[in-house]
Scaffold this motif. Structure first.
Motif, PDB file in Angstrom:
ATOM      1  N   PHE A  25      22.202  44.434 -23.351  1.00 25.84           N
ATOM      2  CA  PHE A  25      22.969  44.832 -22.714  1.00 25.84           C
ATOM      3  C   PHE A  25      23.384  46.040 -23.309  1.00 25.84           C
ATOM      4  CE2 PHE A  25      27.348  44.007 -20.773  1.00 25.84           C
ATOM      5  CZ  PHE A  25      27.952  44.768 -21.362  1.00 25.84           C
ATOM      6  N   GLY A  60      24.945  49.569 -16.461  1.00 24.98           N
ATOM      7  CA  GLY A  60      25.044  49.879 -14.983  1.00 24.98           C
ATOM      8  C   GLY A  60      24.238  49.319 -14.084  1.00 24.98           C
ATOM      9  N   MET A  73      22.372  46.509 -12.506  1.00 21.47           N
ATOM     10  CA  MET A  73      22.595  44.841 -12.594  1.00 21.47           C
ATOM     11  C   MET A  73      21.565  44.234 -12.044  1.00 21.47           C
ATOM     12  SD  MET A  73      26.684  44.587 -11.788  1.00 21.47           S
ATOM     13  CE  MET A  73      26.556  45.973 -10.277  1.00 21.47           C
ATOM     14  N   LEU A 115      20.344  40.988 -13.707  1.00 23.89           N
ATOM     15  CA  LEU A 115      21.323  39.623 -13.433  1.00 23.89           C
ATOM     16  C   LEU A 115      20.723  39.124 -12.410  1.00 23.89           C
ATOM     17  CD1 LEU A 115      24.961  41.224 -13.758  1.00 23.89           C
ATOM     18  CD2 LEU A 115      23.525  39.817 -15.576  1.00 23.89           C
ATOM     19  N   THR A 142      14.114  35.641 -16.894  1.00 18.31           N
ATOM     20  CA  THR A 142      14.148  34.506 -18.033  1.00 18.31           C
ATOM     21  C   THR A 142      13.697  33.081 -17.354  1.00 18.31           C
ATOM     22  OG1 THR A 142      16.209  35.459 -18.445  1.00 18.31           O
ATOM     23  CG2 THR A 142      15.554  33.958 -20.107  1.00 18.31           C
ATOM     24  N   ASP A 165      22.223  53.257 -12.926  1.00 18.11           N
ATOM     25  CA  ASP A 165      22.944  54.062 -13.646  1.00 18.11           C
ATOM     26  C   ASP A 165      22.746  54.050 -14.990  1.00 18.11           C
ATOM     27  OD1 ASP A 165      25.823  52.617 -11.885  1.00 18.11           O
ATOM     28  OD2 ASP A 165      24.882  54.646 -11.496  1.00 18.11           O
ATOM     29  N   PHE A 194      35.093  47.916 -19.718  1.00 20.00           N
ATOM     30  CA  PHE A 194      33.959  47.627 -20.529  1.00 20.00           C
ATOM     31  C   PHE A 194      34.422  46.274 -21.175  1.00 20.00           C
ATOM     32  CE2 PHE A 194      30.273  48.166 -23.310  1.00 20.00           C
ATOM     33  CZ  PHE A 194      30.693  47.556 -24.627  1.00 20.00           C
ATOM     34  N   ALA A 239      33.776  43.208 -19.002  1.00 19.31           N
ATOM     35  CA  ALA A 239      32.521  42.901 -18.655  1.00 19.31           C
ATOM     36  C   ALA A 239      31.817  42.607 -19.871  1.00 19.31           C
ATOM     37  CB  ALA A 239      31.757  44.256 -18.136  1.00 19.31           C
ATOM     38  N   PHE A 240      31.757  43.028 -20.948  1.00 21.34           N
ATOM     39  CA  PHE A 240      31.306  42.498 -22.177  1.00 21.34           C
ATOM     40  C   PHE A 240      31.584  41.330 -22.773  1.00 21.34           C
ATOM     41  CE2 PHE A 240      28.096  43.104 -25.261  1.00 21.34           C
ATOM     42  CZ  PHE A 240      28.534  42.443 -26.591  1.00 21.34           C
ATOM     43  N   PHE A 249      30.157  38.833 -20.385  1.00 20.91           N
ATOM     44  CA  PHE A 249      28.805  38.731 -20.601  1.00 20.91           C
ATOM     45  C   PHE A 249      28.333  37.864 -21.928  1.00 20.91           C
ATOM     46  CE2 PHE A 249      24.294  39.741 -21.196  1.00 20.91           C
ATOM     47  CZ  PHE A 249      24.226  40.002 -22.675  1.00 20.91           C
ATOM     48  N   GLU A 296      22.254  30.485 -17.225  1.00 22.94           N
ATOM     49  CA  GLU A 296      20.808  30.758 -17.332  1.00 22.94           C
ATOM     50  C   GLU A 296      20.272  32.052 -17.398  1.00 22.94           C
ATOM     51  OE1 GLU A 296      18.203  27.956 -15.185  1.00 22.94           O
ATOM     52  OE2 GLU A 296      16.608  29.275 -16.008  1.00 22.94           O
ATOM     53  N   ILE A 297      20.871  32.944 -16.643  1.00 22.79           N
ATOM     54  CA  ILE A 297      20.522  34.429 -16.820  1.00 22.79           C
ATOM     55  C   ILE A 297      21.688  34.853 -17.323  1.00 22.79           C
ATOM     56  CG2 ILE A 297      20.136  36.686 -15.586  1.00 22.79           C
ATOM     57  CD1 ILE A 297      18.396  35.086 -13.568  1.00 22.79           C
ATOM     58  N   LYS A 298      21.991  35.038 -18.555  1.00 20.13           N
ATOM     59  CA  LYS A 298      23.272  35.409 -19.198  1.00 20.13           C
ATOM     60  C   LYS A 298      23.770  36.616 -18.424  1.00 20.13           C
ATOM     61  CE  LYS A 298      25.088  36.290 -23.900  1.00 20.13           C
ATOM     62  NZ  LYS A 298      26.037  35.045 -24.065  1.00 20.13           N
ATOM     63  N   GLY A 299      25.083  36.289 -18.036  1.00 19.13           N
ATOM     64  CA  GLY A 299      25.942  37.307 -17.536  1.00 19.13           C
ATOM     65  C   GLY A 299      25.906  37.475 -16.134  1.00 19.13           C
ATOM     66  N   SER A 300      25.136  36.602 -15.488  1.00 19.03           N
ATOM     67  CA  SER A 300      25.003  36.374 -13.945  1.00 19.03           C
ATOM     68  C   SER A 300      26.460  36.307 -13.274  1.00 19.03           C
ATOM     69  CB  SER A 300      23.846  35.669 -13.508  1.00 19.03           C
ATOM     70  OG  SER A 300      23.903  34.284 -13.926  1.00 19.03           O
ATOM     71  N   VAL A 334      29.345  39.598 -12.336  1.00 20.56           N
ATOM     72  CA  VAL A 334      28.868  40.706 -11.505  1.00 20.56           C
ATOM     73  C   VAL A 334      30.045  41.187 -11.081  1.00 20.56           C
ATOM     74  CG1 VAL A 334      27.903  41.347  -9.298  1.00 20.56           C
ATOM     75  CG2 VAL A 334      26.769  39.529 -10.808  1.00 20.56           C
ATOM     76  N   PHE A 363      30.955  43.917 -14.056  1.00 17.95           N
ATOM     77  CA  PHE A 363      30.186  44.749 -14.222  1.00 17.95           C
ATOM     78  C   PHE A 363      30.372  45.918 -13.086  1.00 17.95           C
ATOM     79  CE2 PHE A 363      27.631  43.711 -17.797  1.00 17.95           C
ATOM     80  CZ  PHE A 363      27.197  42.565 -17.697  1.00 17.95           C
ATOM     81  N   ARG A 364      30.673  45.361 -11.810  1.00 11.24           N
ATOM     82  CA  ARG A 364      30.653  46.427 -10.817  1.00 11.24           C
ATOM     83  C   ARG A 364      31.782  47.344 -11.027  1.00 11.24           C
ATOM     84  NH1 ARG A 364      30.147  43.196  -6.386  1.00 11.24           N
ATOM     85  NH2 ARG A 364      28.160  43.496  -6.414  1.00 11.24           N
ATOM     86  N   MET A 382      33.240  47.989 -13.772  1.00 15.31           N
ATOM     87  CA  MET A 382      33.088  49.049 -14.862  1.00 15.31           C
ATOM     88  C   MET A 382      32.200  50.185 -14.626  1.00 15.31           C
ATOM     89  SD  MET A 382      30.717  48.181 -18.462  1.00 15.31           S
ATOM     90  CE  MET A 382      29.294  47.854 -17.672  1.00 15.31           C
ATOM     91  N   GLN A 383      30.980  49.785 -13.655  1.00 14.40           N
ATOM     92  CA  GLN A 383      30.269  50.621 -12.962  1.00 14.40           C
ATOM     93  C   GLN A 383      30.984  51.940 -12.018  1.00 14.40           C
ATOM     94  OE1 GLN A 383      27.237  48.809 -10.833  1.00 14.40           O
ATOM     95  NE2 GLN A 383      25.901  50.588 -10.951  1.00 14.40           N
TER      96      GLN A 383
END
Lengths: 525, 129
Positions: free
Chosen positions: A509, A515, A517, A520, A525, B3, B61, B64-65, B68, B74-78, B81, B84-85, B87-88
């Motif tokens: 991360f 930025g 994604m 995700l 994994t 990005d 940030f 988002a963090f 996360f 299972e997919i950490k942070g999924s 979204v 994250f968006r 923040m982006q």
């Protein structure tokens, strides 16, 4: 904290760290990578492609590959504006060869006596010689090699197989004259008399030395089956081998034995040029021991998509000929492969047989044992590169053999510094890369004995990072299309920090892809 | 587009070290504080965050963090979204602080590297040394 700035006739890399500004060349002198995409940490920048490190204050190269340093430019702050002053030449060449001494005792030397003798003219030997001269050493340096050529870029032999020796020479021949580094080619050392400090060559020639570096590298293993002596069966050890294979393989059938770095790179290079390329391997996926099963399988798919055929979990039982030339490769599985050329990449053994009676400490596998200063058990005798086993700080000073390009450079440098009694101990993170079909896999660390692999990203898309762990600790990292994560992890490890398995997600991360994604939604994994 | 965030250039009086992640011994009072504080909270002052927790997009940030970090998907942070968006989108408004890398840039970098594997390109880099 890093930014490329255009100064008209060239660019510079402007760096701000700890409130201070620095400006150096922007392109890595190794293969021209943009350093702005690299990793900045504790006063140095690490290249994103192959891991070379440069001091941001001086531009000096601190870790390898590559031989040259970055030019350094003057920075001035005036009224909130940053001014960079640079010479036009430096901006255009974007490299700085360190100042080197010349030999001052040439006039009264005895032909068969030298101060420093370096056996082997690979990366370790060359960097040793250059480092001695950079440190002001002005006595005689003689390098000798069995090879026909001056030091060349060995990684290119399997990635750019058509290259002629001059095209891949690490330094032009004038360089060796200018800095009085004598290179004796096609000279083979038969024995070393450490008591009298004499190297005895195969042709009877004897050379006295004061300090000795043994950097003889590896000898590729050959097949042990019936017919192995046949024509058109090759190891890739010299540019001549590579060039010859390409000639014979064009529009013909190639069988490659061994699906690790050499075999896979050769297969990738020949895939478009040969009529057929077949890979024979003992394991069930390529790179299994190094990159693990899942990464190996993903890479295998890429090769299959490029018409390469794999014959896994088998080996060669026989080579058959017709009119003296290779015609077929017979596998233990029963399969018979049409073959015009066979390339063997099944590993290598250290080229240290000639040291058996010398008294120099060699381990059971044939590696020369050295300490952190590249010293053998014999005073004044050093060893470096593929032929060596040395303590790796990263793995609690376990003695390891790291037969890779970056490490050979670093060994050469450390050996030279200790020939001059600097007392410098090696402290580096192994870094290597492999390139196939225009894509690179980067790797840092020492993954031997890993028991788990944590993968982020998308293996199918070949956009991933893989962390190799042993117990709870990350011991190595590999990536494809995920820059600059490997250089980032290399810097964390170089600082002596441990990365625990549970921190892997956080490392990814924070390293860069906040930025992006895609990881995700990816199937990683 | 893809990005790419580098650390915002601001005065940083702490020793910049992206190597500080987790304190090796959370019970040691002398241990320099890493990313995770002894009580399990996120240390927003950790140098490893490169100043991203402050500045114009600091709140986005952190949001988002945090998401996360506490994500158990299972997919950490999924499941983050949206954060994250946000923040982006914020970071795209300040390209000087958060340089953006576009797809063309990334592609040309890859082409450059692929070409450097061929002998002739490397010779060009060597110049006339």
């Amino acid at each position: 904290r890093m930014r490329e700035v255009d100064l008209g006739c060239g660019k510079a890399l402007l760096i701000k760290e700890s409130g201070e500004f620095h400006a150096v060349g922007h392109k890595c002198p190794h293969y021209g990578a943009p350093l702005v995409k690299g990793v900045l940490s504790k006063g140095r920048v690490r290249c994103p492609w192959h891991g070379a490190c440069f001091n941001i204050g001086t531009g000096d190269i601190e870790d390898f590959p590559g031989l040259d340093s970055l030019p350094r430019f003057q920075v001035k702050i005036e009224k909130e504006k940053v001014y960079i002053r640079a010479s036009k030449q430096a901006l255009q060449t974007q490299r700085r060869t360190k100042m080197m001494a010349k030999c001052i005792s040439l006039s009264n030397y005895n032909l068969s006596s030298t101060n420093v003798l370096i056996i082997g003219a690979g990366a370790a030997g060359l960097v040793c010689a250059e480092t001695l001269r950079q440190e002001g050493f002005s006595d005689r340096i003689v390098m000798c090699t069995m090879d026909r050529h001056l030091p060349y870029d060995r990684p290119k032999l399997s990635k750019s197989m058509d290259s002629h020796p001059e095209q891949i020479a690490l330094r032009p021949k004038e360089f060796f004259c200018t800095y009085d580094i004598e290179v004796l080619t096609e000279m083979q050392v038969a024995a070393v008399d450490v008591k009298n400090k004499i190297a005895v060559f195969k042709d009877g020639f004897k050379m006295e030395y004061n300090k000795l570096l043994i950097a003889t590298g590896n000898t590729p293993k050959t097949l042990s089956c019936k017919g192995k002596e046949m024509e058109n069966v090759f190891n890739i050890r010299t540019p001549e081998d590579a060039n010859r294979v390409v000639k014979l393989a064009t529009s013909k059938n190639v069988v490659i034995v061994g699906a690790s770095f050499l075999g896979m790179e050769v297969a990738a290079y020949l895939a478009e040029r040969a009529h057929s390329v077949s890979l024979v391997e003992l394991e069930h996926v390529p790179f299994k021991k190094f990159f693990g099963e899942r990464v190996g399988r993903a890479v295998m798919k890429m090769f299959e998509n490029n018409r390469v055929k794999f014959y896994m979990q088998t080996e060669v039982s026989e080579l058959r000929e017709q009119e003296g030339k290779l015609k077929e490769v017979v596998l233990k599985s029963g399969k018979v492969l049409r073959a015009d050329v066979c390339v063997v990449g099944v590993g290598a053994v250290p080229a240290t047989g000639f040291l058996k009676q010398s008294g120099i400490n060699i381990d059971s596998k044939g590696f020369i044992v050295v300490n952190k200063m590249m010293q053998t058990n014999i005073p004044g005798v050093f060893a470096a590169g593929d032929a060596v086993t040395f303590p790796l700080a990263l793995r609690n000073n376990k003695k390891v053999n790291v037969p890779h390009w970056q490490m050979a450079h670093m060994h050469g440098r450390i050996a030279a510094l200790n020939m001059l009694a600097h007392g410098t101990e090696i402290s580096t993170v192994p870094y290597l890369w492999t390139a196939m079909f225009g894509k690179s896999i980067r790797y840092a660390g020492h993954g031997e004995g890993f028991d788990d692999v944590v993968i982020q990203g998308d293996l199918d898309e070949l956009k991933f990072v893989a962390f190799y762990t042993k117990s709870d600790e990350v011991v190595a990292v590999a990536s494809m299309n995920y820059d600059p994560i490997v250089s980032k992890v290399a810097e964390v490890l170089a600082a002596g920090r441990t990365i625990r398995k549970r921190d892997v997600d956080t490392v990814v991360f924070l390293s860069f892809r906040t930025g992006d994604m895609s990881w995700l939604t990816g199937k990683g994994t | 587009g893809k990005d790419r965030i580098i650390f915002a250039t601001k005065e940083d009086h702490e020793t910049p070290s992206s190597a500080e992640l987790v304190a090796d011994d959370p019970d040691d009072p002398y241990e320099e504080q890493g990313l995770i504080l002894p009580n399990g909270d996120i240390n927003w002052n950790c140098p490893c965050l490169g100043g991203m927790a402050s500045g114009p997009c600091g709140e986005q940030f952190k949001s988002a963090f945090s998401c996360f970090h506490y994500s158990s998907e299972e997919i950490k942070g999924s499941d983050c979204v949206d954060q994250f968006r946000a923040m982006q989108e914020c970071m795209q408004k300040y390209p000087d602080l958060y340089p953006q890398e576009d797809e063309n840039d990334e592609k040309s970098s890859k082409d450059l590297e692929a070409a450097s594997m061929e002998a002739s390109a490397a010779k060009e880099e060597e110049g006339s040394s």
